[in-house]
Design an enzyme around this catalytic site. Sequence first.
Site, PDB file in Angstrom:
ATOM      1  N   CYS A  14      20.863  23.348 -46.407  1.00  0.00           N
ATOM      2  CA  CYS A  14      20.874  24.557 -45.577  1.00  0.00           C
ATOM      3  C   CYS A  14      19.687  25.418 -46.029  1.00  0.00           C
ATOM      4  CB  CYS A  14      22.214  25.283 -45.649  1.00  0.00           C
ATOM      5  SG  CYS A  14      22.576  26.090 -47.223  1.00  0.00           S
ATOM      6  N   ASP A  20      25.466  30.273 -40.024  1.00  0.00           N
ATOM      7  CA  ASP A  20      25.292  30.806 -41.372  1.00  0.00           C
ATOM      8  C   ASP A  20      26.278  31.958 -41.574  1.00  0.00           C
ATOM      9  OD1 ASP A  20      24.462  31.765 -43.817  1.00  0.00           O
ATOM     10  OD2 ASP A  20      22.358  31.957 -43.249  1.00  0.00           O
ATOM     11  N   CYS A  59      25.650  28.727 -49.547  1.00  0.00           N
ATOM     12  CA  CYS A  59      26.817  28.855 -48.658  1.00  0.00           C
ATOM     13  C   CYS A  59      27.203  27.514 -48.034  1.00  0.00           C
ATOM     14  CB  CYS A  59      26.550  29.864 -47.545  1.00  0.00           C
ATOM     15  SG  CYS A  59      26.295  31.557 -48.094  1.00  0.00           S
ATOM     16  N   ARG A  60      26.488  27.136 -46.982  1.00  0.00           N
ATOM     17  CA  ARG A  60      26.875  25.970 -46.190  1.00  0.00           C
ATOM     18  C   ARG A  60      26.685  24.639 -46.907  1.00  0.00           C
ATOM     19  NH1 ARG A  60      23.428  27.529 -41.009  1.00  0.00           N
ATOM     20  NH2 ARG A  60      22.172  28.453 -42.670  1.00  0.00           N
ATOM     21  N   SER A  61      25.504  24.410 -47.479  1.00  0.00           N
ATOM     22  CA  SER A  61      25.276  23.091 -48.081  1.00  0.00           C
ATOM     23  C   SER A  61      26.119  22.843 -49.332  1.00  0.00           C
ATOM     24  CB  SER A  61      23.789  22.826 -48.331  1.00  0.00           C
ATOM     25  OG  SER A  61      23.219  23.783 -49.189  1.00  0.00           O
ATOM     26  N   ASN A  80      20.963  27.211 -50.058  1.00  0.00           N
ATOM     27  CA  ASN A  80      21.796  26.366 -50.916  1.00  0.00           C
ATOM     28  C   ASN A  80      22.826  27.163 -51.704  1.00  0.00           C
ATOM     29  OD1 ASN A  80      21.388  24.082 -53.687  1.00  0.00           O
ATOM     30  ND2 ASN A  80      22.597  23.749 -51.870  1.00  0.00           N
TER      31      ASN A  80
END
Length: 163
Positions: free
Chosen positions: A9, A127, A14-16, A12
């Site tokens: 993401c 996000d 939150c999402r990933s 690096n």
Amino acid sequence: MTYRVCFVCTGNICRSPMAEIVFRARVAEAGLDGLVEVDSAGTGGWHEGDGADPRTAAVLEEHGYAGGHTARQFQPSWFSRLHLVIALDSGHLGALRRLAPTEQDAQKVRLLRSYDPAAGEDLDVPDPYYGGMDGFEECLEMVEAASTGLLAAVREHVEGRAA
């Protein structure tokens, strides 16, 4: 040979890392943890060395996921050792494909939600960074839904190599 997957993401945090931790749990549940290596990175290095966003950690913990995380930036040299590079949104997809040293490397980049047949046409994981906890919950739901299809695809590759 170990099959390597990297989730990417923006920063690096939150999402990933959420996708990394969820998918690592799925790999372990499937008994593939010795055959599949899972990690994550960001397209940028703004948060390198930081842990996951506290909201990411809280949502993961609340749903029974464990695992630490340290943010890092994706490096083009990693393409040679990775089998799949999983982008969390179309902006990451484009950035990663531009970073790819070869066309073969660019073909390793896929959108996470492309593995969720119920995702429809919008394959981006939004996000959650600038929003509230509900965005992190939504992110987790999307990651979990896509992880089932991703695991099936990875299992096919891993079992194909073992045969």
